[in-house]
Design a protein around this motif. Structure first.
Motif, short mmCIF file in Angstrom:
data_model
loop_
_atom_site.label_atom_id
_atom_site.label_comp_id
_atom_site.label_asym_id
_atom_site.label_seq_id
_atom_site.Cartn_x
_atom_site.Cartn_y
_atom_site.Cartn_z
N THR A 71 -5.50 9.44 -4.21
CA THR A 71 -6.93 9.36 -3.92
C THR A 71 -7.30 10.31 -2.79
OG1 THR A 71 -6.76 7.63 -2.24
CG2 THR A 71 -6.84 6.91 -4.55
N GLU A 72 -8.57 10.41 -2.50
CA GLU A 72 -9.05 11.23 -1.38
C GLU A 72 -9.11 10.42 -0.09
OE1 GLU A 72 -9.72 14.57 -1.23
OE2 GLU A 72 -8.83 14.60 -3.21
N GLU A 73 -8.79 9.13 -0.17
CA GLU A 73 -8.89 8.26 1.00
C GLU A 73 -7.74 8.54 1.97
OE1 GLU A 73 -9.21 3.54 2.12
OE2 GLU A 73 -9.38 4.16 0.04
N PRO A 74 -8.06 8.94 3.20
CA PRO A 74 -7.00 9.22 4.18
C PRO A 74 -6.33 7.93 4.65
CG PRO A 74 -9.14 9.43 5.21
CD PRO A 74 -9.39 9.16 3.75
N LEU A 91 0.87 -1.17 0.00
CA LEU A 91 0.00 0.00 0.00
C LEU A 91 0.91 1.23 0.00
CD1 LEU A 91 -3.14 0.60 1.84
CD2 LEU A 91 -1.23 1.88 2.77
N TYR A 92 0.64 2.18 -0.87
CA TYR A 92 1.44 3.40 -0.95
C TYR A 92 0.59 4.60 -0.56
CZ TYR A 92 4.70 0.53 -3.57
OH TYR A 92 5.56 -0.47 -3.96
N TYR A 93 1.22 5.57 0.10
CA TYR A 93 0.54 6.81 0.44
C TYR A 93 1.49 7.99 0.34
CZ TYR A 93 2.30 5.50 5.14
OH TYR A 93 3.08 5.12 6.21
N LEU A 114 -3.95 7.84 0.23
CA LEU A 114 -3.54 6.67 -0.53
C LEU A 114 -3.16 7.06 -1.94
CD1 LEU A 114 -6.13 3.85 0.26
CD2 LEU A 114 -3.69 3.81 0.70
N LYS A 115 -2.20 6.31 -2.50
CA LYS A 115 -1.84 6.47 -3.90
C LYS A 115 -2.33 5.24 -4.65
CE LYS A 115 2.20 7.84 -5.29
NZ LYS A 115 3.65 8.03 -5.41
N LEU A 160 0.04 16.64 8.51
CA LEU A 160 -1.38 16.91 8.70
C LEU A 160 -2.18 15.67 8.33
CD1 LEU A 160 -1.73 20.50 7.24
CD2 LEU A 160 -1.49 19.80 9.61
N GLN A 161 -3.10 15.27 9.19
CA GLN A 161 -3.88 14.07 8.94
C GLN A 161 -4.71 14.17 7.68
OE1 GLN A 161 -4.54 13.03 13.57
NE2 GLN A 161 -5.98 12.15 12.20
N ASN A 162 -5.23 15.34 7.37
CA ASN A 162 -6.07 15.49 6.19
C ASN A 162 -5.27 15.59 4.89
OD1 ASN A 162 -5.10 18.06 6.73
ND2 ASN A 162 -6.95 19.08 6.01
#
Length: 128
Positions: free
Chosen positions: A93-96, A49-51, A86-87, A80-82
């Motif tokens: 993506t908009e998924e935190p 999983l990449y972010y 995810l990549k 910042l958490q927001n």
């Protein structure tokens, strides 16, 4: 707008202006073990999983370094958490994403993860 939203907006503005020279791109990865597949009689392959996001890297103060839990070579990262998402390939993506111990970020391994009381920012302890 709640306190967390206001805090995150103010911090994002600071990242864009006052802290712009200290802000760096953050690329993280997590190895996710495969699950057991009863039809195949084995496990599915592990995935990664990449972010990505941005944050400020810093050092620990001398009084915080104890030589066991926190080493002199450890790095502190504020994210910042927001802004940690995810990549999916090259697309963000908009998924935190919540960072986890043993994830890899920018060449370091995560040793500890904490969040502030307002749940606006992650404080991440990194080690080479």
């Amino acid at each position: 707008m709640g306190l967390r939203d206001e805090l995150q907006a103010d911090l994002a503005l600071a990242f864009d202006t006052d802290l712009a020279d200290a802000v760096a791109a953050v690329d993280g990865s997590r190895s996710v073990p495969g699950a057991y597949d009863p039809e195949k009689g084995g496990s599915t392959p592990a995935t990664t999983l990449y972010y990505t996001g941005r944050g400020v890297f810093g050092r620990y103060q001398d009084r915080e370094i104890d030589g066991t839990r926190i080493l002199a070579s450890d790095v502190r990262l504020k994210v910042l958490q927001n802004e940690l998402h995810l990549k999916d390939g090259e697309a963000v993506t908009e998924e935190p994403v919540a960072p986890a111990i043993d994830d890899r970020i920018s060449g370091y391994r995560i040793m500890n993860v904490a969040q502030d009381p307002a749940k606006a920012a992650w404080t991440i302890q990194l080690r080479k």
